[in-house]
Design a protein around this motif. Sequence first.
Motif, PDB file in Angstrom:
ATOM      1  N   LEU A 174      -4.880   9.464  -1.187  1.00 36.56           N
ATOM      2  CA  LEU A 174      -5.505   8.104  -1.700  1.00 36.56           C
ATOM      3  C   LEU A 174      -5.561   7.082  -0.912  1.00 36.56           C
ATOM      4  O   LEU A 174      -6.708   6.358  -0.736  1.00 36.56           O
ATOM      5  CB  LEU A 174      -4.531   7.767  -3.101  1.00 36.56           C
ATOM      6  CG  LEU A 174      -5.250   6.383  -3.961  1.00 36.56           C
ATOM      7  CD1 LEU A 174      -4.812   6.396  -5.390  1.00 36.56           C
ATOM      8  CD2 LEU A 174      -4.798   4.954  -3.427  1.00 36.56           C
ATOM      9  N   LEU A 175      -4.582   6.921   0.051  1.00 35.94           N
ATOM     10  CA  LEU A 175      -4.417   5.956   1.028  1.00 35.94           C
ATOM     11  C   LEU A 175      -5.447   6.283   2.196  1.00 35.94           C
ATOM     12  O   LEU A 175      -6.279   5.449   2.796  1.00 35.94           O
ATOM     13  CB  LEU A 175      -3.030   5.506   1.723  1.00 35.94           C
ATOM     14  CG  LEU A 175      -2.339   4.894   0.546  1.00 35.94           C
ATOM     15  CD1 LEU A 175      -0.830   5.175   1.291  1.00 35.94           C
ATOM     16  CD2 LEU A 175      -2.578   3.622   0.051  1.00 35.94           C
ATOM     17  N   ALA A 176      -5.550   7.662   2.288  1.00 34.95           N
ATOM     18  CA  ALA A 176      -6.376   8.197   3.473  1.00 34.95           C
ATOM     19  C   ALA A 176      -7.763   7.806   3.304  1.00 34.95           C
ATOM     20  O   ALA A 176      -8.635   7.672   3.946  1.00 34.95           O
ATOM     21  CB  ALA A 176      -6.260   9.518   3.793  1.00 34.95           C
ATOM     22  N   GLU A 177      -8.390   7.839   1.905  1.00 34.92           N
ATOM     23  CA  GLU A 177      -9.541   7.605   1.487  1.00 34.92           C
ATOM     24  C   GLU A 177     -10.068   6.084   1.801  1.00 34.92           C
ATOM     25  O   GLU A 177     -10.969   5.861   1.896  1.00 34.92           O
ATOM     26  CB  GLU A 177      -9.704   7.733  -0.128  1.00 34.92           C
ATOM     27  CG  GLU A 177      -9.501   9.332  -0.462  1.00 34.92           C
ATOM     28  CD  GLU A 177      -9.795   9.298  -1.846  1.00 34.92           C
ATOM     29  OE1 GLU A 177      -9.829   8.509  -2.696  1.00 34.92           O
ATOM     30  OE2 GLU A 177      -9.671  10.642  -2.485  1.00 34.92           O
ATOM     31  N   ASN A 178      -8.886   5.030   1.967  1.00 36.53           N
ATOM     32  CA  ASN A 178      -9.452   3.874   2.288  1.00 36.53           C
ATOM     33  C   ASN A 178      -8.948   3.430   4.042  1.00 36.53           C
ATOM     34  O   ASN A 178      -8.631   2.247   4.227  1.00 36.53           O
ATOM     35  CB  ASN A 178      -8.454   2.881   1.476  1.00 36.53           C
ATOM     36  CG  ASN A 178      -9.178   3.055   0.118  1.00 36.53           C
ATOM     37  OD1 ASN A 178     -10.190   2.359  -0.410  1.00 36.53           O
ATOM     38  ND2 ASN A 178      -8.452   3.912  -0.617  1.00 36.53           N
ATOM     39  N   GLY A 179      -8.720   4.540   4.660  1.00 34.80           N
ATOM     40  CA  GLY A 179      -8.672   4.323   6.133  1.00 34.80           C
ATOM     41  C   GLY A 179      -7.159   4.012   6.430  1.00 34.80           C
ATOM     42  O   GLY A 179      -6.996   3.578   7.567  1.00 34.80           O
ATOM     43  N   LEU A 180      -6.144   4.317   5.653  1.00 33.77           N
ATOM     44  CA  LEU A 180      -4.776   4.182   5.821  1.00 33.77           C
ATOM     45  C   LEU A 180      -4.139   5.224   6.076  1.00 33.77           C
ATOM     46  O   LEU A 180      -4.199   6.435   5.203  1.00 33.77           O
ATOM     47  CB  LEU A 180      -4.245   3.200   4.492  1.00 33.77           C
ATOM     48  CG  LEU A 180      -5.029   1.945   4.417  1.00 33.77           C
ATOM     49  CD1 LEU A 180      -4.447   1.337   3.087  1.00 33.77           C
ATOM     50  CD2 LEU A 180      -4.852   0.972   5.651  1.00 33.77           C
ATOM     51  N   SER A 181      -2.916   5.176   6.903  1.00 36.63           N
ATOM     52  CA  SER A 181      -2.242   6.418   7.035  1.00 36.63           C
ATOM     53  C   SER A 181      -0.748   5.917   7.021  1.00 36.63           C
ATOM     54  O   SER A 181      -0.178   4.985   7.419  1.00 36.63           O
ATOM     55  CB  SER A 181      -2.283   6.575   8.554  1.00 36.63           C
ATOM     56  OG  SER A 181      -1.197   7.721   8.685  1.00 36.63           O
ATOM     57  N   PRO A 182      -0.132   6.352   5.898  1.00 36.55           N
ATOM     58  CA  PRO A 182       1.586   6.020   5.451  1.00 36.55           C
ATOM     59  C   PRO A 182       2.443   6.263   6.642  1.00 36.55           C
ATOM     60  O   PRO A 182       2.331   7.303   7.109  1.00 36.55           O
ATOM     61  CB  PRO A 182       1.702   6.860   4.355  1.00 36.55           C
ATOM     62  CG  PRO A 182       0.481   7.111   3.624  1.00 36.55           C
ATOM     63  CD  PRO A 182      -0.539   7.277   4.880  1.00 36.55           C
ATOM     64  N   THR A 183       2.910   5.553   6.998  1.00 35.09           N
ATOM     65  CA  THR A 183       4.071   5.665   7.878  1.00 35.09           C
ATOM     66  C   THR A 183       5.402   5.797   7.476  1.00 35.09           C
ATOM     67  O   THR A 183       6.494   6.438   7.754  1.00 35.09           O
ATOM     68  CB  THR A 183       4.132   4.626   9.036  1.00 35.09           C
ATOM     69  OG1 THR A 183       4.556   3.325   8.366  1.00 35.09           O
ATOM     70  CG2 THR A 183       2.961   4.529   9.706  1.00 35.09           C
ATOM     71  N   ARG A 184       5.804   5.271   6.252  1.00 29.88           N
ATOM     72  CA  ARG A 184       6.807   5.316   5.431  1.00 29.88           C
ATOM     73  C   ARG A 184       6.707   5.246   3.987  1.00 29.88           C
ATOM     74  O   ARG A 184       5.863   4.424   3.498  1.00 29.88           O
ATOM     75  CB  ARG A 184       7.988   4.301   6.066  1.00 29.88           C
ATOM     76  CG  ARG A 184       8.653   4.213   7.521  1.00 29.88           C
ATOM     77  CD  ARG A 184       9.495   3.148   7.399  1.00 29.88           C
ATOM     78  NE  ARG A 184      10.017   3.157   8.870  1.00 29.88           N
ATOM     79  CZ  ARG A 184      11.028   2.290   9.215  1.00 29.88           C
ATOM     80  NH1 ARG A 184      11.525   1.422   8.515  1.00 29.88           N
ATOM     81  NH2 ARG A 184      11.366   2.564  10.705  1.00 29.88           N
ATOM     82  N   ILE A 185       7.506   5.949   3.262  1.00 29.43           N
ATOM     83  CA  ILE A 185       7.339   5.882   1.707  1.00 29.43           C
ATOM     84  C   ILE A 185       8.652   5.794   1.023  1.00 29.43           C
ATOM     85  O   ILE A 185       9.279   6.781   1.248  1.00 29.43           O
ATOM     86  CB  ILE A 185       6.375   6.935   1.144  1.00 29.43           C
ATOM     87  CG1 ILE A 185       4.985   7.102   1.609  1.00 29.43           C
ATOM     88  CG2 ILE A 185       6.338   6.975  -0.404  1.00 29.43           C
ATOM     89  CD1 ILE A 185       4.152   8.150   1.328  1.00 29.43           C
ATOM     90  N   GLY A 186       8.901   4.754   0.421  1.00 27.50           N
ATOM     91  CA  GLY A 186      10.322   4.676  -0.329  1.00 27.50           C
ATOM     92  C   GLY A 186      10.026   4.742  -1.756  1.00 27.50           C
ATOM     93  O   GLY A 186       9.086   4.488  -2.235  1.00 27.50           O
ATOM     94  N   HIS A 187      11.227   5.089  -2.432  1.00 28.18           N
ATOM     95  CA  HIS A 187      11.025   5.118  -3.804  1.00 28.18           C
ATOM     96  C   HIS A 187      12.216   4.266  -4.463  1.00 28.18           C
ATOM     97  O   HIS A 187      13.489   4.116  -4.078  1.00 28.18           O
ATOM     98  CB  HIS A 187      11.196   6.493  -4.401  1.00 28.18           C
ATOM     99  CG  HIS A 187      10.211   7.361  -3.708  1.00 28.18           C
ATOM    100  ND1 HIS A 187       8.894   7.638  -4.597  1.00 28.18           N
ATOM    101  CD2 HIS A 187      10.214   8.154  -2.496  1.00 28.18           C
ATOM    102  CE1 HIS A 187       8.371   8.589  -4.026  1.00 28.18           C
ATOM    103  NE2 HIS A 187       8.817   8.814  -2.715  1.00 28.18           N
ATOM    104  N   VAL A 188      11.874   3.604  -5.511  1.00 31.25           N
ATOM    105  CA  VAL A 188      12.905   2.825  -6.481  1.00 31.25           C
ATOM    106  C   VAL A 188      12.696   3.042  -7.794  1.00 31.25           C
ATOM    107  O   VAL A 188      11.452   2.609  -8.327  1.00 31.25           O
ATOM    108  CB  VAL A 188      12.967   1.348  -5.989  1.00 31.25           C
ATOM    109  CG1 VAL A 188      13.967   0.614  -6.866  1.00 31.25           C
ATOM    110  CG2 VAL A 188      13.194   1.086  -4.653  1.00 31.25           C
ATOM    111  N   VAL A 189      13.763   3.434  -8.531  1.00 30.00           N
ATOM    112  CA  VAL A 189      13.516   3.762 -10.196  1.00 30.00           C
ATOM    113  C   VAL A 189      14.414   2.750 -10.764  1.00 30.00           C
ATOM    114  O   VAL A 189      15.381   2.492 -10.428  1.00 30.00           O
ATOM    115  CB  VAL A 189      13.892   5.185 -10.323  1.00 30.00           C
ATOM    116  CG1 VAL A 189      13.926   5.299 -11.907  1.00 30.00           C
ATOM    117  CG2 VAL A 189      12.933   6.262  -9.566  1.00 30.00           C
ATOM    118  N   SER A 190      13.691   2.000 -11.713  1.00 32.45           N
ATOM    119  CA  SER A 190      14.529   1.151 -12.416  1.00 32.45           C
ATOM    120  C   SER A 190      15.662   1.808 -13.330  1.00 32.45           C
ATOM    121  O   SER A 190      15.954   3.009 -13.477  1.00 32.45           O
ATOM    122  CB  SER A 190      13.541   0.308 -13.420  1.00 32.45           C
ATOM    123  OG  SER A 190      13.124   1.371 -14.483  1.00 32.45           O
TER     124      SER A 190
END
Length: 233
Positions: A174-190
């Motif tokens: 999804l991000l690549a479609e907008n020219g973005l490349s994720p370098t880090r992905i973090g997760h937080v659950v309530s």
Amino acid sequence: MADAAWLETVVLPIAGALIAGGLIGFEREWRGRAAGFRTHILVSLASCLLMLAAMTQADWAFRALPNENIVTDPTRMAHGVLTGIGFLCAGVIFRERFSVHGLTTAASLWTTSAIGVMFGVGLWKLGLIAAGATLLVLAILRFLDARLPHVGVLDVTLRWTRGAAPEEKALRALLAENGLSPTRIGHVVSPDGQIHEQHVKARGPMPLKVDALSRVLADQAGLAGFSVMPRDD
């Protein structure tokens, strides 16, 4: 001390430190930074005053012990000033998720302190050149930097309802479609498990497609909220 000597050794260095600190601080204030006009003036003034005091230690109100020689070393004061300013610089640096902000302002404070030291020890030309070079880097080179091809960084926070968060592979696509490349992905659950947050640091060629990404995210099913924050130090 004669009036002329007082003017040259005290008044003019203080005035130079005030002007240099004010000009640099005005640029930071104009950019909306935490440490602005008054902070930079005070840093430059304090550095200048401490060095003036160190340069005139012969006038200090203390008495040497019998048969003792007092050797003054103003460079020790300079070391102390530039080391101590680090605590103030640390106060304007903060971390927001994966990004660090305030580094440029911290560097400008440290440089302003050094400029104050130069005026305090009578290095007029060096102080003026340093002040001009600092303003050149902060103000003029900023416009040049904006026109050079470079990579931008932004922080993306996605708040998904329970079970709606996509896999990392789908999020990267999804991000690549907008020219973005994720370098880090973090997760937080309530604590109740109802909200799953994904915190992403992404890079992409400037100008970043923030509007396009926001429109795409607004149409995502199960997305309870999001934020897209470009970095700008």
